[in-house]
Motif scaffolding. Structure first.
Motif, PDB file in Angstrom:
ATOM      1  N   MET A  37      29.194  13.678 -19.648  1.00 18.19           N
ATOM      2  CA  MET A  37      29.952  13.135 -18.539  1.00 18.19           C
ATOM      3  C   MET A  37      29.155  13.159 -17.383  1.00 18.19           C
ATOM      4  O   MET A  37      29.140  12.289 -16.738  1.00 18.19           O
ATOM      5  N   PRO A  38      28.522  14.350 -17.057  1.00 16.58           N
ATOM      6  CA  PRO A  38      27.433  14.383 -15.880  1.00 16.58           C
ATOM      7  C   PRO A  38      26.387  13.134 -16.018  1.00 16.58           C
ATOM      8  O   PRO A  38      26.116  12.808 -14.954  1.00 16.58           O
ATOM      9  N   LEU A  39      25.725  13.168 -17.026  1.00 16.69           N
ATOM     10  CA  LEU A  39      24.804  12.133 -17.102  1.00 16.69           C
ATOM     11  C   LEU A  39      25.180  10.787 -17.057  1.00 16.69           C
ATOM     12  O   LEU A  39      24.721   9.852 -16.279  1.00 16.69           O
ATOM     13  N   ILE A  40      26.511  10.351 -17.456  1.00  7.97           N
ATOM     14  CA  ILE A  40      27.350   9.176 -16.924  1.00  7.97           C
ATOM     15  C   ILE A  40      27.588   9.122 -15.551  1.00  7.97           C
ATOM     16  O   ILE A  40      27.174   7.716 -15.209  1.00  7.97           O
ATOM     17  N   THR A  41      27.900  10.011 -15.115  1.00  6.36           N
ATOM     18  CA  THR A  41      28.004  10.119 -13.499  1.00  6.36           C
ATOM     19  C   THR A  41      26.779   9.892 -12.948  1.00  6.36           C
ATOM     20  O   THR A  41      26.819   9.120 -11.903  1.00  6.36           O
ATOM     21  N   ILE A  42      25.683  10.471 -13.203  1.00 10.91           N
ATOM     22  CA  ILE A  42      24.223  10.091 -12.605  1.00 10.91           C
ATOM     23  C   ILE A  42      24.059   8.653 -12.883  1.00 10.91           C
ATOM     24  O   ILE A  42      23.759   8.014 -11.659  1.00 10.91           O
ATOM     25  N   VAL A  43      24.254   8.133 -13.881  1.00  5.18           N
ATOM     26  CA  VAL A  43      23.935   6.655 -14.015  1.00  5.18           C
ATOM     27  C   VAL A  43      24.678   5.617 -13.245  1.00  5.18           C
ATOM     28  O   VAL A  43      24.347   4.911 -12.699  1.00  5.18           O
ATOM     29  N   LEU A  44      26.045   6.090 -13.188  1.00  2.00           N
ATOM     30  CA  LEU A  44      26.863   5.579 -12.529  1.00  2.00           C
ATOM     31  C   LEU A  44      26.659   5.446 -10.734  1.00  2.00           C
ATOM     32  O   LEU A  44      26.715   4.676 -10.236  1.00  2.00           O
ATOM     33  N   GLY A  45      26.078   6.517 -10.503  1.00  2.00           N
ATOM     34  CA  GLY A  45      25.579   6.841  -9.106  1.00  2.00           C
ATOM     35  C   GLY A  45      24.296   5.876  -8.732  1.00  2.00           C
ATOM     36  O   GLY A  45      24.357   5.292  -7.666  1.00  2.00           O
ATOM     37  N   VAL A  46      23.425   5.932 -10.018  1.00  2.00           N
ATOM     38  CA  VAL A  46      22.309   5.015  -9.692  1.00  2.00           C
ATOM     39  C   VAL A  46      22.639   3.386  -9.649  1.00  2.00           C
ATOM     40  O   VAL A  46      22.161   2.829  -8.523  1.00  2.00           O
ATOM     41  N   LEU A  47      23.768   3.231 -10.495  1.00  2.00           N
ATOM     42  CA  LEU A  47      24.050   1.560 -10.285  1.00  2.00           C
ATOM     43  C   LEU A  47      25.006   1.441  -9.240  1.00  2.00           C
ATOM     44  O   LEU A  47      24.749   0.261  -8.615  1.00  2.00           O
ATOM     45  N   TYR A  48      25.730   2.303  -8.599  1.00  2.00           N
ATOM     46  CA  TYR A  48      26.429   2.017  -7.466  1.00  2.00           C
ATOM     47  C   TYR A  48      25.400   1.806  -6.026  1.00  2.00           C
ATOM     48  O   TYR A  48      25.700   1.058  -5.378  1.00  2.00           O
ATOM     49  N   THR A  49      24.415   2.635  -6.352  1.00  2.00           N
ATOM     50  CA  THR A  49      23.355   2.522  -5.103  1.00  2.00           C
ATOM     51  C   THR A  49      22.627   1.181  -5.309  1.00  2.00           C
ATOM     52  O   THR A  49      22.172   0.523  -4.100  1.00  2.00           O
ATOM     53  N   TYR A  50      22.441   0.957  -6.457  1.00  2.00           N
ATOM     54  CA  TYR A  50      21.559  -0.235  -6.651  1.00  2.00           C
ATOM     55  C   TYR A  50      22.410  -1.475  -6.317  1.00  2.00           C
ATOM     56  O   TYR A  50      21.856  -2.680  -5.945  1.00  2.00           O
ATOM     57  N   MET A  51      23.622  -1.699  -6.564  1.00  2.00           N
ATOM     58  CA  MET A  51      24.488  -2.720  -6.302  1.00  2.00           C
ATOM     59  C   MET A  51      25.046  -2.953  -4.895  1.00  2.00           C
ATOM     60  O   MET A  51      25.085  -3.906  -4.259  1.00  2.00           O
ATOM     61  N   VAL A  52      25.316  -2.007  -4.255  1.00  2.00           N
ATOM     62  CA  VAL A  52      25.752  -1.753  -2.824  1.00  2.00           C
ATOM     63  C   VAL A  52      25.028  -0.856  -2.146  1.00  2.00           C
ATOM     64  O   VAL A  52      24.510   0.079  -2.488  1.00  2.00           O
ATOM     65  N   GLN A  53      25.157  -0.827  -0.629  1.00  2.00           N
ATOM     66  CA  GLN A  53      24.603   0.055   0.299  1.00  2.00           C
ATOM     67  C   GLN A  53      25.566   1.185   0.186  1.00  2.00           C
ATOM     68  O   GLN A  53      26.706   1.139   0.211  1.00  2.00           O
ATOM     69  N   PRO A  54      24.880   2.427  -0.250  1.00  2.00           N
ATOM     70  CA  PRO A  54      25.641   3.817  -0.661  1.00  2.00           C
ATOM     71  C   PRO A  54      26.388   4.003   0.824  1.00  2.00           C
ATOM     72  O   PRO A  54      25.845   3.896   1.930  1.00  2.00           O
ATOM     73  N   HIS A  55      27.529   4.795   0.485  1.00  2.00           N
ATOM     74  CA  HIS A  55      28.496   5.145   1.758  1.00  2.00           C
ATOM     75  C   HIS A  55      28.563   6.867   1.363  1.00  2.00           C
ATOM     76  O   HIS A  55      28.888   7.042   0.169  1.00  2.00           O
ATOM     77  N   TRP A  56      28.831   7.742   2.104  1.00  2.00           N
ATOM     78  CA  TRP A  56      28.890   9.187   1.926  1.00  2.00           C
ATOM     79  C   TRP A  56      30.192   9.294   1.182  1.00  2.00           C
ATOM     80  O   TRP A  56      30.538  10.553   0.569  1.00  2.00           O
ATOM     81  N   ILE A  57      31.355   8.407   1.592  1.00  2.00           N
ATOM     82  CA  ILE A  57      32.684   8.736   1.339  1.00  2.00           C
ATOM     83  C   ILE A  57      32.673   8.597  -0.377  1.00  2.00           C
ATOM     84  O   ILE A  57      33.436   9.328  -0.958  1.00  2.00           O
ATOM     85  N   TYR A  58      31.950   7.679  -1.092  1.00  2.00           N
ATOM     86  CA  TYR A  58      32.076   7.506  -2.584  1.00  2.00           C
ATOM     87  C   TYR A  58      31.942   8.475  -3.404  1.00  2.00           C
ATOM     88  O   TYR A  58      32.724   8.948  -4.177  1.00  2.00           O
ATOM     89  N   PRO A  59      30.927   9.339  -3.151  1.00  2.00           N
ATOM     90  CA  PRO A  59      31.021  10.497  -3.944  1.00  2.00           C
ATOM     91  C   PRO A  59      32.032  11.789  -3.849  1.00  2.00           C
ATOM     92  O   PRO A  59      32.444  12.189  -4.882  1.00  2.00           O
ATOM     93  N   VAL A  60      32.636  11.580  -2.869  1.00  2.00           N
ATOM     94  CA  VAL A  60      33.842  12.504  -2.534  1.00  2.00           C
ATOM     95  C   VAL A  60      35.010  11.934  -3.342  1.00  2.00           C
ATOM     96  O   VAL A  60      35.826  12.550  -3.888  1.00  2.00           O
ATOM     97  N   VAL A  61      34.941  10.448  -3.398  1.00  2.00           N
ATOM     98  CA  VAL A  61      36.068   9.899  -4.210  1.00  2.00           C
ATOM     99  C   VAL A  61      36.019  10.193  -5.452  1.00  2.00           C
ATOM    100  O   VAL A  61      36.849  10.355  -6.230  1.00  2.00           O
ATOM    101  N   VAL A  62      34.660  10.242  -6.003  1.00  2.98           N
ATOM    102  CA  VAL A  62      34.500  10.529  -7.477  1.00  2.98           C
ATOM    103  C   VAL A  62      34.926  11.990  -7.829  1.00  2.98           C
ATOM    104  O   VAL A  62      35.717  12.055  -8.700  1.00  2.98           O
ATOM    105  N   ALA A  63      34.537  12.727  -6.838  1.00  2.00           N
ATOM    106  CA  ALA A  63      35.150  14.155  -7.301  1.00  2.00           C
ATOM    107  C   ALA A  63      36.596  14.217  -6.917  1.00  2.00           C
ATOM    108  O   ALA A  63      37.319  15.091  -7.957  1.00  2.00           O
TER     109      ALA A  63
END
Length: 113
Positions: A37-63
């Motif tokens: 599950m943490p590895l999938i979360t890391i991959v989703l973080g990479v994809l998120y950053t690659y697809m859109v401009q990262p925003h600080w609130i989205y990791p909080v939403v994930v948690a």
């Protein structure tokens, strides 16, 4: 809302809400929660950053999305995994930023030559 952001949101929900159903009451349950599950979360973080401009609130939403799973699948002692997924997503975002910058610099140096 952006389609790419919705796709990433769906991936996070699948990771937190559907994946535990597949591995429920098996010997692989701990392995899935600690590694997969943490590895999938890391991959989703990479994809998120690659697809859109990262925003600080989205990791909080994930948690925050992980918190209801403590009552659904685990116990209240699993609160530390909300922090683990928060940090995993941030690591994924950092890797995505580095990869994005490397591909930009590679493209620009390729175009210059």
């Amino acid at each position: 809302m952006n389609k790419k952001l919705i796709l990433n949101f769906v991936g996070v929900c699948i990771n937190f809400y559907l994946l535990p159903l597949v591995f429920r009451n098996t010997s692989n349950d701990v392995m899935m929660m600690l590694i997969v599950m943490p590895l999938i979360t890391i991959v989703l973080g990479v994809l998120y950053t690659y697809m859109v401009q990262p925003h600080w609130i989205y990791p909080v939403v994930v948690a925050l999305l992980f918190i209801p799973t403590m009552w659904l699948y685990y116990s209240i002692s699993a609160w530390i995994f909300a922090i683990i997924h928060f940090l995993s997503f941030i690591v994924g975002c950092l890797v995505g930023i580095i990869a994005k910058n490397m591909t930009k610099s590679t493209k620009s140096s390729y175009l210059e030559n």
